[in-house]
Write an enzyme that holds these catalytic residues in place. Structure first.
Site, PDB file in Angstrom:
ATOM      1  CB  VAL A 209       1.717   1.762  -6.580  1.00  0.00           C
ATOM      2  CG1 VAL A 209       1.684   0.543  -7.488  1.00  0.00           C
ATOM      3  CG2 VAL A 209       1.409   3.031  -7.369  1.00  0.00           C
ATOM      4  CB  SER A 210       2.873   2.787  -1.256  1.00  0.00           C
ATOM      5  OG  SER A 210       2.278   1.587  -0.806  1.00  0.00           O
ATOM      6  CB  THR A 211       5.466   6.300  -3.556  1.00  0.00           C
ATOM      7  OG1 THR A 211       6.260   5.387  -4.338  1.00  0.00           O
ATOM      8  CG2 THR A 211       5.598   5.948  -2.078  1.00  0.00           C
TER       9      THR A 211
END
Length: 203
Positions: free
Chosen positions: A9-11
């Site tokens: 996931v990106s963050t």
């Protein structure tokens, strides 16, 4: 053959549950599930690198979709080559059945999977570029509305104006004035110049 699953996931605020739900029933050992909470712009991710070091010939790697692997076109293709050629492992992209290296190992199957991989890799990078553009446009709009970004300025001490006047009247030197305000010399001087140019100090 050992089975692995890679999640990204990106963050840190994003939730990986949707990706984990996709392998329900596959019985992949928890120790073989690697989760990165980081941008897909490159492959310098701690869990991915740990996964890469552990996988060996004939192991099987699952990913939910190609953009979970990464969002950089050239690097996705390079990592795919490393995984399938150098490491000699198989990869299954759950959202795209054509990207299953266990099947279609003949010339036609390889040709078709290579085309699909390149298309999906391009789409992943294009989406990343679109996200960056939308973020930049959002910042421009927000700034036009008066929204400020970055760390808020440190409030000036209550004695700043008194110390400023003492410094300007040459009663104390710059270093002393800065120390009395718990600032660096450069910060104090910058605040003083701002005051002189605008007639006020921005709190």
């Amino acid at each position: 053959m050992r089975e692995f699953y890679y999640v990204r996931v990106s963050t840190k605020d994003q939730n990986e549950d949707r990706q984990l739900l996709a392998i329900k029933g596959l019985n992949i050992p928890e120790r073989n599930i690697f989760i990165d909470k980081q941008s897909g712009k490159d492959f310098n991710r701690p869990k991915y690198q740990q996964l890469l070091s552990q996988m060996k010939k004939d192991d099987l790697l699952y990913v939910k979709s190609i953009d979970r692997l990464g969002r950089n076109y050239d690097e996705i293709l390079e990592q795919w080559r490393i995984l399938t050629k150098e490491k000699a492992i198989d990869i299954v992209v759950l959202d795209m059945p054509l990207l299953d290296t266990r099947i279609g190992k003949d010339l036609m199957g390889t040709f078709l999977s290579d085309i699909v991989l390149q298309i999906l890799s391009f789409a992943a990078e294009n989406e990343r570029a679109s996200i960056r553009q939308r973020q930049a446009e959002g910042i421009v709009v927000a700034r036009a509305r008066g929204v400020r970004f970055g760390r808020p300025p440190i409030p000036l001490p209550d004695n700043f104006y008194q110390i400023y006047n003492a410094w300007r009247n040459k009663e104390i030197i710059l270093g002393q004035a800065a120390n009395l305000c718990n600032m660096s010399g450069g910060t104090f001087y910058s605040k003083a110049r701002k005051f002189e140019s605008t007639g006020k100090i921005k709190k």
